[in-house]
Design a protein around this motif. Sequence first.
Motif, PDB file in Angstrom:
ATOM      1  N   UNK A  24       7.526  -9.091   1.227  1.00 47.24           N
ATOM      2  CA  UNK A  24       6.146  -8.644   1.021  1.00 47.24           C
ATOM      3  C   UNK A  24       5.499  -8.235   2.335  1.00 47.24           C
ATOM      4  N   UNK A  25       5.765  -9.022   3.374  1.00 52.97           N
ATOM      5  CA  UNK A  25       5.193  -8.726   4.691  1.00 52.97           C
ATOM      6  C   UNK A  25       5.680  -7.373   5.199  1.00 52.97           C
ATOM      7  N   UNK A  26       6.987  -7.143   5.111  1.00 55.66           N
ATOM      8  CA  UNK A  26       7.545  -5.885   5.624  1.00 55.66           C
ATOM      9  C   UNK A  26       7.000  -4.677   4.861  1.00 55.66           C
ATOM     10  N   UNK A  27       6.819  -4.840   3.550  1.00 58.09           N
ATOM     11  CA  UNK A  27       6.308  -3.741   2.739  1.00 58.09           C
ATOM     12  C   UNK A  27       4.889  -3.366   3.146  1.00 58.09           C
ATOM     13  N   UNK A  28       4.014  -4.367   3.252  1.00 57.96           N
ATOM     14  CA  UNK A  28       2.633  -4.101   3.658  1.00 57.96           C
ATOM     15  C   UNK A  28       2.578  -3.579   5.095  1.00 57.96           C
ATOM     16  N   UNK A  29       3.402  -4.152   5.957  1.00 58.68           N
ATOM     17  CA  UNK A  29       3.420  -3.726   7.358  1.00 58.68           C
ATOM     18  C   UNK A  29       3.805  -2.250   7.465  1.00 58.68           C
ATOM     19  N   UNK A  30       4.782  -1.821   6.684  1.00 64.32           N
ATOM     20  CA  UNK A  30       5.196  -0.418   6.718  1.00 64.32           C
ATOM     21  C   UNK A  30       4.081   0.502   6.244  1.00 64.32           C
ATOM     22  N   UNK A  31       3.392   0.110   5.167  1.00 65.46           N
ATOM     23  CA  UNK A  31       2.310   0.935   4.634  1.00 65.46           C
ATOM     24  C   UNK A  31       1.180   1.097   5.651  1.00 65.46           C
ATOM     25  N   UNK A  75       1.687  -5.807  -8.311  1.00 66.31           N
ATOM     26  CA  UNK A  75       2.066  -5.003  -7.140  1.00 66.31           C
ATOM     27  C   UNK A  75       0.882  -4.189  -6.641  1.00 66.31           C
ATOM     28  N   UNK A  76       0.726  -4.133  -5.330  1.00 68.56           N
ATOM     29  CA  UNK A  76      -0.450  -3.503  -4.735  1.00 68.56           C
ATOM     30  C   UNK A  76      -0.331  -1.988  -4.792  1.00 68.56           C
ATOM     31  N   UNK A  77      -1.354  -1.358  -5.354  1.00 70.55           N
ATOM     32  CA  UNK A  77      -1.418   0.105  -5.403  1.00 70.55           C
ATOM     33  C   UNK A  77      -1.769   0.647  -4.014  1.00 70.55           C
ATOM     34  N   UNK A  78      -0.987   1.615  -3.507  1.00 70.37           N
ATOM     35  CA  UNK A  78      -1.180   2.125  -2.155  1.00 70.37           C
ATOM     36  C   UNK A  78      -2.576   2.700  -1.937  1.00 70.37           C
ATOM     37  N   UNK A  79      -3.048   3.466  -2.902  1.00 74.50           N
ATOM     38  CA  UNK A  79      -4.363   4.102  -2.746  1.00 74.50           C
ATOM     39  C   UNK A  79      -5.460   3.054  -2.682  1.00 74.50           C
ATOM     40  N   UNK A  80      -5.402   2.085  -3.587  1.00 71.71           N
ATOM     41  CA  UNK A  80      -6.404   1.021  -3.551  1.00 71.71           C
ATOM     42  C   UNK A  80      -6.338   0.233  -2.259  1.00 71.71           C
ATOM     43  N   UNK A  81      -5.111  -0.083  -1.823  1.00 72.22           N
ATOM     44  CA  UNK A  81      -4.949  -0.856  -0.595  1.00 72.22           C
ATOM     45  C   UNK A  81      -5.622  -0.156   0.579  1.00 72.22           C
ATOM     46  N   UNK A  82      -5.322   1.131   0.774  1.00 71.61           N
ATOM     47  CA  UNK A  82      -5.870   1.834   1.933  1.00 71.61           C
ATOM     48  C   UNK A  82      -7.369   2.024   1.806  1.00 71.61           C
ATOM     49  N   UNK A  83      -7.863   2.274   0.587  1.00 69.02           N
ATOM     50  CA  UNK A  83      -9.306   2.446   0.402  1.00 69.02           C
ATOM     51  C   UNK A  83     -10.045   1.161   0.738  1.00 69.02           C
ATOM     52  N   UNK A  84      -9.508   0.026   0.254  1.00 62.94           N
ATOM     53  CA  UNK A  84     -10.164  -1.262   0.507  1.00 62.94           C
ATOM     54  C   UNK A  84     -10.113  -1.614   1.993  1.00 62.94           C
ATOM     55  N   UNK A  85      -8.945  -1.430   2.599  1.00 64.07           N
ATOM     56  CA  UNK A  85      -8.804  -1.778   4.014  1.00 64.07           C
ATOM     57  C   UNK A  85      -9.747  -0.935   4.868  1.00 64.07           C
ATOM     58  N   UNK A  86      -9.781   0.368   4.632  1.00 65.50           N
ATOM     59  CA  UNK A  86     -10.635   1.242   5.442  1.00 65.50           C
ATOM     60  C   UNK A  86     -12.112   0.927   5.242  1.00 65.50           C
ATOM     61  N   UNK A 113      -1.308   4.014  11.153  1.00 68.33           N
ATOM     62  CA  UNK A 113      -1.646   3.743  12.553  1.00 68.33           C
ATOM     63  C   UNK A 113      -2.497   2.495  12.749  1.00 68.33           C
ATOM     64  N   UNK A 114      -2.414   1.544  11.827  1.00 61.25           N
ATOM     65  CA  UNK A 114      -3.047   0.254  12.049  1.00 61.25           C
ATOM     66  C   UNK A 114      -2.131  -0.605  12.923  1.00 61.25           C
ATOM     67  N   UNK A 115      -2.719  -1.449  13.750  1.00 59.92           N
ATOM     68  CA  UNK A 115      -1.982  -2.407  14.570  1.00 59.92           C
ATOM     69  C   UNK A 115      -1.779  -3.663  13.722  1.00 59.92           C
ATOM     70  N   UNK A 170      -4.744  -5.587  12.018  1.00 64.22           N
ATOM     71  CA  UNK A 170      -4.641  -6.188  10.688  1.00 64.22           C
ATOM     72  C   UNK A 170      -3.670  -7.361  10.731  1.00 64.22           C
ATOM     73  N   UNK A 171      -4.094  -8.501  10.204  1.00 63.89           N
ATOM     74  CA  UNK A 171      -3.226  -9.669  10.083  1.00 63.89           C
ATOM     75  C   UNK A 171      -2.748  -9.789   8.639  1.00 63.89           C
ATOM     76  N   UNK A 172      -1.430  -9.770   8.421  1.00 64.33           N
ATOM     77  CA  UNK A 172      -0.832  -9.959   7.101  1.00 64.33           C
ATOM     78  C   UNK A 172      -0.307 -11.386   7.017  1.00 64.33           C
ATOM     79  N   UNK A 173      -0.742 -12.122   6.004  1.00 67.06           N
ATOM     80  CA  UNK A 173      -0.340 -13.515   5.847  1.00 67.06           C
ATOM     81  C   UNK A 173       0.383 -13.670   4.508  1.00 67.06           C
ATOM     82  N   UNK A 174       1.693 -13.947   4.571  1.00 71.56           N
ATOM     83  CA  UNK A 174       2.496 -14.104   3.354  1.00 71.56           C
ATOM     84  C   UNK A 174       3.772 -14.851   3.741  1.00 71.56           C
ATOM     85  N   UNK A 175       4.207 -15.789   2.896  1.00 74.45           N
ATOM     86  CA  UNK A 175       5.407 -16.568   3.206  1.00 74.45           C
ATOM     87  C   UNK A 175       6.685 -15.873   2.748  1.00 74.45           C
TER      88      UNK A 175
END
Length: 456
Positions: free
Chosen positions: A14-21, A106-117, A26-28, A5-10
Motif C-alpha cells: 500500500x505504501x509503495x502504491x501511494x508513494x508512486x502516485x 481502493x483509493x481512486x486516483x482522481x479523488x486522492x489528488x484532489x483531496x491532497x491538493x 512531484x510531492x516529497x 507528504x507522510x504515508x502511514x501504513x503497515x
Amino acid sequence: MTARVLIVDDIPTNVRLLEARLSAEYFDVVTASSGAEALAICQAGEIDIILLDVMMPEMDGFEVCQRLKADRRTHHVPVLMITALDQPSDRVRGLEVGADDFLTKPVDDVQLMARVKSLVRLKALTDELRARARTGQEIAIEEAMRVMDQISSEDGKILVVDIDARQTERLRGYLGATNRVDVLSNPADAALAVSSGDYELAIVSMSLGDFDPLRVCSQMRTAELTRSLPIILIAEEDDRPRVVRGLDLGVNDFIMRPVERNELMARVRTQIRRHRYAAELRQSVTNTLALAVTDELTGLYNRRYFDRHLSIMLEKAQSQERDMAVMLIDMDFFKAVNDTHGHDIGDAVLREFADRLRRNIRGVDLACRFGGEEFVVLMPDTDFRQAQAVAERVRHAVAERAFEADGARPLGITVSVGVSLNESDTDTPEVMLKRADVALYRAKREGRNRVVFDAA
C-alpha cells in the motif's frame, strides 16, 4: 504545488502504491510503518499532510490522529484517513478525532489528488498565518491556541442551497437542533444571500436543475466577503467528476447521497469550527501586531516587521526547497508630487497606492511599506512566472487609472518594480533585497513604469 507528504501504513504494498502516485505529481514523500514511527517523524520534521491508514496493529489510525490533533506542534497538519472500511460510523469517528478528510480503499486516483491538493492549499494558508503571528509576537499563537480550545461548533449559521423542498427539510431536521439553518431555493441569489447573511457555512446541492452548482460555488469564492466561507457539496455518485472540479475551485468538503445524519453533522461541525478558528486567529494576529508593526499612514506592515518575516520565510523556503520571490516597488517621480501639491496630497496618493497594492496581490502575499514611496511584497511559493504575473498586475493597476487627490487635478502615477527570486541555499535576506534593489534601479534607468528581474 509541492509539499512533504507522510504515508502511514503497515502494509508495504500500500505504501509503495501511494508513494508512486504522489511522487509522480512531484510531492516529497516520507513513509512510516506504524503509528509510533509516524508520531516521531512529525515531531522531528516539517510535514505538510499525512495519509493515515486506520487499521494498524498496536496503535490504530484513530489514536494516531487524536494524538496529532492534541499536540500543539502538529494539530494544524491536515490528516487524510484511508481505510478499507466503508461504514458511516468509521467516517464519523475519524472526523471526530480531528481527521480533515476520509478516503476508502481502493483509493481512486482522481479523488486522492484532489483531496491532497485541497488540503495542501489549506495548510499553506495556515502556515502563513502562523508565521505572521510568530513574526509579530510568540504570544499571538499561544492566545490563538487558547481561543481554539474554547471555540464551539454549536449554533452555526448555515445556508442550504437546494431546489428540492423535501431534501432541504430533511437537512433542516438533521441540523436545526444545534444550528440556525436558512434554505434558498433560487440558486441565482446564493452569492447575494451569503454576502449579506453573515453565514458560517454553505451547503450546496449538486442537483439544481438548469443552474450550475459549481457557478454558485465560484461566485461565493470570487466575492471578497465570502472568499473564506466553507462550502460543502451534496452529490450523487454520478457527480464525482464535477465534485473534483469543485474541490479545485475551493470547495471545502462533499458528502454523497443518501446523506447519513451523523456524518453530515460531523462534517458540518468540522467546517464551522475551522471557520471560527481562522477568524479568531486573524483577529488575534491583527490585534497583537497592529500598533507595533504596521505603517500608520497606509495600514500596511512596516519595514521592521518585513525584515523579521523575510528571515523566517526564506529559511523555511530553503529548508523545504520551495520557491519564493521578493518584489520591490518604487513610485516614479513621487518627489515632484510632494513638491508641487504638498505632503497632504502626497499622503493621499500613498494611501490610495497601498489600497491598489492590496487588491492586486494574492492572499498569501505580504505587502509592506519599506519607507517613503518604496514598498515591498514577499511572495511565498512563487516562481518566475507567478511573480511576473503579480508584478505586472500591480504595475498595470497603478498606471491604468489616475489618482484622485482631494479635489486636485487627477495625478497620473506609475511605478518601477524590481523582483528577485530565492535561487540558492546561500541566499540571505540581505542578498535577496539587494538583487531586487538592483533590478529596481535597472527599471528606473530603462525608462520607468516597468518590471525587471535580477538573477543571482
